[in-house]
Design a protein around this motif. Sequence first.
Motif, short mmCIF file in Angstrom:
data_model
loop_
_atom_site.label_atom_id
_atom_site.label_comp_id
_atom_site.label_asym_id
_atom_site.label_seq_id
_atom_site.Cartn_x
_atom_site.Cartn_y
_atom_site.Cartn_z
N GLN A 370 40.91 26.89 48.56
CA GLN A 370 41.55 26.62 47.28
C GLN A 370 42.00 27.90 46.60
N GLY A 371 43.19 27.85 46.00
CA GLY A 371 43.70 28.98 45.27
C GLY A 371 45.19 28.85 45.01
N THR A 372 45.68 29.61 44.00
CA THR A 372 47.10 29.52 43.63
C THR A 372 47.91 30.71 44.13
N GLY A 373 47.25 31.78 44.54
CA GLY A 373 48.00 32.98 44.90
C GLY A 373 48.47 33.76 43.69
N LEU A 374 47.90 33.47 42.52
CA LEU A 374 48.32 34.15 41.29
C LEU A 374 47.27 35.12 40.77
N GLY A 375 46.01 34.97 41.20
CA GLY A 375 44.92 35.74 40.61
C GLY A 375 45.12 37.24 40.66
N LEU A 376 45.35 37.78 41.86
CA LEU A 376 45.50 39.23 41.99
C LEU A 376 46.78 39.73 41.31
N HIS A 377 47.82 38.90 41.33
CA HIS A 377 49.06 39.28 40.64
C HIS A 377 48.82 39.42 39.15
N ILE A 378 48.06 38.46 38.55
CA ILE A 378 47.76 38.52 37.12
C ILE A 378 46.86 39.72 36.82
N ILE A 379 45.89 40.00 37.69
CA ILE A 379 45.03 41.18 37.53
C ILE A 379 45.87 42.45 37.46
N LYS A 380 46.83 42.57 38.38
CA LYS A 380 47.69 43.77 38.42
C LYS A 380 48.51 43.88 37.14
N ARG A 381 48.98 42.75 36.63
CA ARG A 381 49.77 42.78 35.40
C ARG A 381 48.91 43.20 34.20
N TYR A 382 47.67 42.68 34.14
CA TYR A 382 46.77 43.07 33.07
C TYR A 382 46.45 44.57 33.13
N LEU A 383 46.21 45.07 34.34
CA LEU A 383 45.90 46.50 34.50
C LEU A 383 47.09 47.36 34.10
N ASP A 384 48.30 46.90 34.37
CA ASP A 384 49.49 47.65 33.94
C ASP A 384 49.51 47.77 32.42
N ILE A 385 49.15 46.68 31.71
CA ILE A 385 49.13 46.71 30.25
C ILE A 385 48.06 47.70 29.76
N LEU A 386 46.94 47.78 30.49
CA LEU A 386 45.84 48.68 30.11
C LEU A 386 46.00 50.08 30.69
N ASN A 387 47.16 50.34 31.36
CA ASN A 387 47.42 51.63 32.02
C ASN A 387 46.39 51.92 33.11
N GLY A 388 45.84 50.86 33.68
CA GLY A 388 44.84 51.03 34.73
C GLY A 388 45.45 50.94 36.12
N GLU A 389 44.59 51.04 37.12
CA GLU A 389 45.05 50.96 38.51
C GLU A 389 43.99 50.25 39.35
N ILE A 390 44.44 49.73 40.50
CA ILE A 390 43.54 49.01 41.40
C ILE A 390 43.84 49.43 42.83
N LYS A 391 42.78 49.62 43.61
CA LYS A 391 42.92 50.00 45.01
C LYS A 391 42.15 49.00 45.88
N LEU A 392 42.68 48.78 47.07
CA LEU A 392 42.12 47.78 47.98
C LEU A 392 41.67 48.41 49.28
N LYS A 393 40.46 48.02 49.72
CA LYS A 393 39.97 48.36 51.05
C LYS A 393 39.49 47.07 51.70
N SER A 394 39.98 46.77 52.87
CA SER A 394 39.57 45.52 53.50
C SER A 394 39.78 45.57 55.00
N GLN A 395 38.84 44.97 55.72
CA GLN A 395 38.96 44.80 57.16
C GLN A 395 38.71 43.35 57.50
N LEU A 396 39.49 42.82 58.42
CA LEU A 396 39.38 41.43 58.80
C LEU A 396 37.97 41.13 59.31
N ASN A 397 37.35 40.07 58.76
CA ASN A 397 36.00 39.61 59.13
C ASN A 397 34.89 40.60 58.78
#
Length: 410
Positions: A370-397
């Motif tokens: 379940q999910g809309t595909g909007l969560g991380l996009h909205i997070i990035k937009r909020y961080l832009d307003i707060l002049n913040g940044e986000i970094k991702l680290k991920s490996q499959l499984n």
Amino acid sequence: MSVNVAHLTSLFENATEGIILTNGQGNIVMVNPAAERIFNYGAAELTGKAIEILLPEKARPQHHQMREQFYKTPSNRQMGHGRDLYGKRKDGSQIPVEVSLSFYKKDDELFVIAFIVDITQRKKHEQDILQQQRELESMTHNMQKLNTQLEAKVEERTLILKEALKKLEESQKDLSEALDKEKQLNEIKSRFVSMASHEFRTPLSTVLSSAALIAKYKQTDEQPQRERHVEKIRNSVKHLNELLEDFLSLGKLDEGKVEAHPVSFELGEFIADLVDEMKGLLKQGQQFSVQHEGSYACFSDKKMLKNIIVNLLGNAIKFSGEGDPIYLHSRTTEKGLHIMVRDKGIGIPEDEHEHLFNSFYRAKNAVNIQGTGLGLHIIKRYLDILNGEIKLKSQLNEGTQFDLFIPNYQ
């Protein structure tokens, strides 16, 4: 013989049911203590009186006729089958009762034994059940009404989103990078239409089916089934509200109506409350691991920060298995606030990292969750307003880690 008499006397005196013995003329011969308590009479007050003294006034004439008929053809049976019976206490108040009759003869005289049970509490319980049933019927009606409203909202939002997609397609035709960007847009559109169709249809179907099934469970012992379907309806409506909130948040961001409103607050209490709210979403065996370094004083937009962390923790729970830990680490420095959220879930394919913050984008290994595909996009937009940044680290499984930095608000 004396032992048997003692036993019978003990049974008569200590029985929890009221026992009244009448003779062939319908006069009371003996009354046990339980009957005295039921009718608030003493045995001496009832002995020798007609049994009708314990009946409401309007029932006495008919009872007298029925009593005479019973004496002609006595049998062991329950009184008032299919009807409500009432007794009359000494103070004139009436109580619902159950009465069973038995008889015996001694020296050619007929004696009738009445076993009486005060069912006031049972009647009250039955009334409570009927009231609950009426409330459930009302809830079913309200849910059907809500379902109609939700369907209208879904249709309205779908039309708006289709119009938005249409405009995107029209704009795409004017771009110079035609083939490559058009392919990406079509893929986004396909995923969104599929997502919207599935995400809205599933909870709506649950609401409809559960509402229909509730009406079928009318028996007292079927209360657990009713409660289970009511819970399904509540969860489905909650899921629909979450979907609508995502769409509304995106709409406000696109319209430029979201601004930061920083306030001073205590970070430790803020995180503790947030984690406590999220515990209800944890799968079996999952636990939060929370750590903090530095001062607890914080000055930022509390609502935006909560939405960001809740979204990341929700994803970590959703994409992790049972028993997997969820890590939330925070650290304050002179420059600002650092947040790390990490899980040991399904991970994200490396070739999809760059698309992850696009609206409606979902990784290929998460399409069945379940999910809309909007969560991380909205997070990035909020961080832009707060002049913040986000970094991702991920490996499959192997799992996923998000590192956030929000500078001190100027």
